[in-house]
Design an enzyme around this catalytic site. Sequence first.
Site, PDB file in Angstrom:
ATOM      1  N   ASP A 190      -8.543  -5.386  -5.988  1.00 53.99           N
ATOM      2  CA  ASP A 190      -8.180  -4.220  -5.191  1.00 53.99           C
ATOM      3  C   ASP A 190      -8.242  -2.733  -5.789  1.00 53.99           C
ATOM      4  OD1 ASP A 190      -6.845  -2.907  -3.112  1.00 53.99           O
ATOM      5  OD2 ASP A 190      -5.071  -3.509  -3.133  1.00 53.99           O
ATOM      6  N   SER A 244       0.847  -1.285   0.070  1.00 50.59           N
ATOM      7  CA  SER A 244      -0.231   0.135  -0.078  1.00 50.59           C
ATOM      8  C   SER A 244       1.000   1.351  -0.106  1.00 50.59           C
ATOM      9  CB  SER A 244      -1.133  -0.046   1.137  1.00 50.59           C
ATOM     10  OG  SER A 244      -1.821   0.796   1.173  1.00 50.59           O
ATOM     11  N   HIS A 268      -7.452  -5.789  -0.243  1.00 53.53           N
ATOM     12  CA  HIS A 268      -6.157  -5.025  -0.017  1.00 53.53           C
ATOM     13  C   HIS A 268      -5.184  -5.639   0.942  1.00 53.53           C
ATOM     14  CE1 HIS A 268      -3.879  -1.533  -0.521  1.00 53.53           C
ATOM     15  NE2 HIS A 268      -3.937  -1.240   0.619  1.00 53.53           N
TER      16      HIS A 268
END
Length: 520
Positions: free
Chosen positions: A361, A305, A417
Site C-alpha cells: 500500500d 486512510s 489500500h
Amino acid sequence: MATSSMLYNPPPITRSNKKRSLSIARAQKEAVLYPPHTSSSTQAIRLAASLSNLLHLHVEAPPGTEDLRFSKRVTSHDIEEKYSAPMKSPKEVISSKWREMHGSSDWKDLLDPLHPWLRREIIKYGELAQATYDAFDFDSFSEYCGSCRYNKHKLFDELGLKQNGYKVTEYIYAMSHMEIPRWLERSRLVDTWSKDSNWIGYVACSDDEETCRIGRRDILVAWRGTVAPSEWYEDFQRKLEPIGHGDDHHARVEHGFLSIYTSKSKSTRYNKSSASEQVMSEIRKLVNLYRDRGEEVSLTITGHSLGGALALLNAHEASSTIPNLPVSVISFGAPRVGNGAFRDELHQKGVKTLRVVVKQDMVPKMPGLVFNEGLERFDEHITGALEWVYTHVGAELKLDVQSSPYLKHGLNFLGFHMTETYLHLVDGFLSTRSNFRVDAKRDVALVNKACDMLVDELRVPHSWYQLGNKGLVCNEYGRWVKPRRDPEDIPSPIEGAQKHNLNIEEAQKGRERLVHLQSL
C-alpha cells in the site's frame, strides 16, 4: 447487510471432479514435504490447498502422509455445517489484560507472533471503521449524497455489526476550507441536504456486556477515509503548520488534515461547530457520565486512510484536554500526519498508536515519500530539528499481500489500500515466520466488496457491495425512481433543516407526478 457472508455454490462432488481432486491431492503432498518459502511455484501449491478447503472438493489422502485433514470424504452435511458455522470464534474475556490490549506496553511481544486476543480486537475496530464507508451515501444523484444512509440508532443493526457490542451516540460532520476532490462528495442536484458538510464519522460506546468482557467502558471514535488515495494525494502535499499553542510550538501537522478537523462556518447548517468541537464535546460528555458512575473509561480512536490521520489529531486533542484518560489509536493504511515533534508530543501525553499497514500500500508511505523519519539517523547539526520532515507515530503491524493464497498478487493500488484487504490479512496473520493462518474464519468474500483482489477461482464478483438495483425502486406508477428516505434516516436537522428536508421530499413527489402525467 454489509457484513453478511456471500455464499458461493461449490461444484458437486462427481466423477468429473476426480482428476482435479487428485491433482490438488498431489499439490497437498508437495506442500507437506516441501513447505513454501520463496519459490514462485509454491504460490500455486498454497492456492490449491486453500481452494480445496474453501470449495469443499473431495481429496484423497496422499499415501505416505499423516495429514488427516483430507482423509474424510466431504458430504453435503459437511458443506451445510460449514456454511451455517459462525464467521468468528467465540469472544474471549480480556478484562484481565485490557491495558496490554489497549497498548500500555506499546503492544510489545503481542505483534509478532500476533496474540489471538489482539487480533480479534484489531478486527473489531477495523470493522467499526469500515462502517463509515458501508453506510456512506456515495450516490451523486441523491439529494442526500455525502450523508449517512441510516440514523445513529440503527446504524449497526443495518450493517450487521450489532454483535460488536457498541452503541452509536453521535454523528460527526466535517467541511474543509481547501478544495479537495471527491472525498467531500457533492450531489449533482440543486436541492441537497448540505452544500458544505459531509458525514465523516461517529462516536460510540461499549454496551454493558462488551464493557464487562473488555474490562472497561470503551468510548470509540471512528473516522471515515477517502475513496481513492490518488484523489487527495496532491492536495495533501502542502506545508506543515503548527498544532498547539504559541508561535514557537514545534509540533507541526499537515495543513489539509488539520483543515478538515478544524474548519467551521456560521453560514453552514452542519458545521457551525468543527469536527473537532463536535467530537470533543461528545467524548467529554461520555467520560464525565461514566466516571461519575465510578467506571473505568478508555478512548479508542480508529480510522482508515484519511480517517487514520484524523484519528491522530483527535487523539492529540483528547490527551491534551482530558486528564488521566487512556487513549489509543488503531489505524489502517494511514498516511503520515506530522513531524517528529508531533510524534514526541503524542508519546509524552501517553497516546498509544498501532498502525496496521500493508507492505504494497502506497498511502502509508505518504506524505514524505523521501523526506521522512529515516532522516533521523543523520546528525541533527546536518538536518536541523526536522520540523519540516513527516514522521510516523507508534508501533507497526506490517502485513503482506503475498502471504495470502486468496489474493491476486498483481498491481492493484486500490485493492492494496482497501480496509477489507487489511482485515483479511490481519485475520490470516500469525507471525512474520509463518504461513497464512489455515483456520482463519473471516469470510474472504468481503475482500471484494469494493475492489477486485480475490483470485478468480473463488468466483466472487468484484465490487459486489451495492444497493439493490443500484438504489432504484419501482413506485406505484410502475416507474423506477430514487426512493424517498425514511424520515428517521434523513440527516439530523439543525435549526431549519427540517423544513429544508420537507421541501426536498415535496419536490421529489412533484417530479414523480410530473413524470407520470407526461407519460399519459
